[in-house]
Design a protein around this motif. Sequence first.
Motif, PDB file in Angstrom:
ATOM      1  N   LEU A   1      37.702  57.682  73.549  1.00  0.00           N
ATOM      2  CA  LEU A   1      37.742  56.231  73.676  1.00  0.00           C
ATOM      3  C   LEU A   1      36.473  55.651  73.081  1.00  0.00           C
ATOM      4  CD1 LEU A   1      39.063  55.883  77.337  1.00  0.00           C
ATOM      5  CD2 LEU A   1      40.352  55.544  75.224  1.00  0.00           C
ATOM      6  N   PRO A   2      36.490  54.379  72.684  1.00  0.00           N
ATOM      7  CA  PRO A   2      35.265  53.756  72.183  1.00  0.00           C
ATOM      8  C   PRO A   2      34.175  53.774  73.254  1.00  0.00           C
ATOM      9  CG  PRO A   2      37.183  52.394  71.710  1.00  0.00           C
ATOM     10  CD  PRO A   2      37.643  53.471  72.639  1.00  0.00           C
ATOM     11  N   ASP A   3      32.921  53.928  72.816  1.00  0.00           N
ATOM     12  CA  ASP A   3      31.825  53.838  73.768  1.00  0.00           C
ATOM     13  C   ASP A   3      31.392  52.380  73.903  1.00  0.00           C
ATOM     14  OD1 ASP A   3      30.043  53.159  71.671  1.00  0.00           O
ATOM     15  OD2 ASP A   3      29.350  55.227  71.427  1.00  0.00           O
ATOM     16  N   ASP A   4      30.267  52.148  74.563  1.00  0.00           N
ATOM     17  CA  ASP A   4      29.857  50.779  74.879  1.00  0.00           C
ATOM     18  C   ASP A   4      29.225  50.034  73.712  1.00  0.00           C
ATOM     19  OD1 ASP A   4      30.840  50.830  77.426  1.00  0.00           O
ATOM     20  OD2 ASP A   4      28.957  51.422  78.356  1.00  0.00           O
ATOM     21  N   THR A   5      29.329  50.597  72.513  1.00  0.00           N
ATOM     22  CA  THR A   5      28.841  49.890  71.322  1.00  0.00           C
ATOM     23  C   THR A   5      29.922  49.768  70.250  1.00  0.00           C
ATOM     24  OG1 THR A   5      28.044  51.883  70.165  1.00  0.00           O
ATOM     25  CG2 THR A   5      26.531  50.829  71.724  1.00  0.00           C
TER      26      THR A   5
ATOM     27  N   LYS B   1      22.642  36.862  73.233  1.00  0.00           N
ATOM     28  CA  LYS B   1      22.440  37.526  74.519  1.00  0.00           C
ATOM     29  C   LYS B   1      22.361  39.037  74.385  1.00  0.00           C
ATOM     30  CE  LYS B   1      24.496  38.373  79.010  1.00  0.00           C
ATOM     31  NZ  LYS B   1      24.120  39.798  78.891  1.00  0.00           N
ATOM     32  N   ARG B   2      23.255  39.638  73.582  1.00  0.00           N
ATOM     33  CA  ARG B   2      23.402  41.082  73.492  1.00  0.00           C
ATOM     34  C   ARG B   2      24.018  41.628  74.783  1.00  0.00           C
ATOM     35  NH1 ARG B   2      19.284  42.897  69.537  1.00  0.00           N
ATOM     36  NH2 ARG B   2      19.419  44.972  70.456  1.00  0.00           N
TER      37      ARG B   2
ATOM     38  N   LYS C   1      23.578  45.561  68.694  1.00  0.00           N
ATOM     39  CA  LYS C   1      23.311  44.633  69.788  1.00  0.00           C
ATOM     40  C   LYS C   1      24.080  44.981  71.064  1.00  0.00           C
ATOM     41  CE  LYS C   1      22.179  40.587  66.927  1.00  0.00           C
ATOM     42  NZ  LYS C   1      20.935  40.218  67.621  1.00  0.00           N
ATOM     43  N   HIS C   2      24.791  46.100  71.045  1.00  0.00           N
ATOM     44  CA  HIS C   2      25.607  46.524  72.192  1.00  0.00           C
ATOM     45  C   HIS C   2      26.612  45.436  72.568  1.00  0.00           C
ATOM     46  CE1 HIS C   2      23.126  50.143  73.724  1.00  0.00           C
ATOM     47  NE2 HIS C   2      22.875  49.931  72.456  1.00  0.00           N
ATOM     48  N   ILE C   3      27.341  44.973  71.551  1.00  0.00           N
ATOM     49  CA  ILE C   3      28.415  43.993  71.748  1.00  0.00           C
ATOM     50  C   ILE C   3      29.703  44.616  71.214  1.00  0.00           C
ATOM     51  CG2 ILE C   3      29.201  41.624  71.344  1.00  0.00           C
ATOM     52  CD1 ILE C   3      26.344  40.855  70.652  1.00  0.00           C
ATOM     53  N   PRO C   4      30.347  45.467  71.998  1.00  0.00           N
ATOM     54  CA  PRO C   4      31.594  46.082  71.533  1.00  0.00           C
ATOM     55  C   PRO C   4      32.744  45.081  71.587  1.00  0.00           C
ATOM     56  CG  PRO C   4      31.170  46.723  73.792  1.00  0.00           C
ATOM     57  CD  PRO C   4      29.980  45.909  73.359  1.00  0.00           C
TER      58      PRO C   4
END
Length: 236
Positions: A5-9, A99-100, A132-135
Amino acid sequence: MGFRLPDDTQHIAIIGRNGTGKTMAGLWHLSKRSFHLRPELIVDFKGDDHIAGINAVEIPVGTVPTEPGIYVIHPSVGDMARDETAMPFYETLAGCYAKRDIGIWFDEGFVLSKNKKVESMFENLLTQGRSKHIPLIVLVQRPVWVSRFVFSEASFFQLFHLQDNRDATTAQEVIPETAFVRLPDFHSSYYDVGRDQVTFLSPVPSEAEILSVINRRLTEIERQKRRAKNSNIKFL
């Protein structure tokens, strides 16, 4: 080797014609996201009945959530026609970009192309979201109409049936030909770009099961917030 599964990024594009199971697949992926650690924003243009089953916090267009949980905004498709009326939605996307550490779920990716300013910010989120950790979870009904960055920046694709040959041709530019198999209803082809791996998936769990998982997690998040507040501890 199992599928990832996709990670948090990482971004995922979920593609298919209307009624093939995109929304339920998107909600299933949402149920796996880390919204206990950061906010997840749902952009719901059409007032989807499935999304309405989530105990999300509805916030005004133009605002950005800051605490963990799931939030929903309802921009108007009609507002995309002019920059003045699209500005609140643009401000939400720009605020998320600044925000990120926030996930965003778009229920219809092609709507974002109706306003160039909004589409430009959407492309910023696509191209710079990983750092920016915006998945992003982007649902796409008409691949031929959406920004090319939806495909070039996705780390994963979930492909349902496409009716229009132009849409299939667009998707075939980034997804292997082996994924384009006519499967039973609500089945899908899942493509992991990093592994160059195609997996054929059965239908996701039922709507009731998915919503139960999401809402149970949201209830626990609210409990944690109340405990933190009662203990005078800032909730992170």
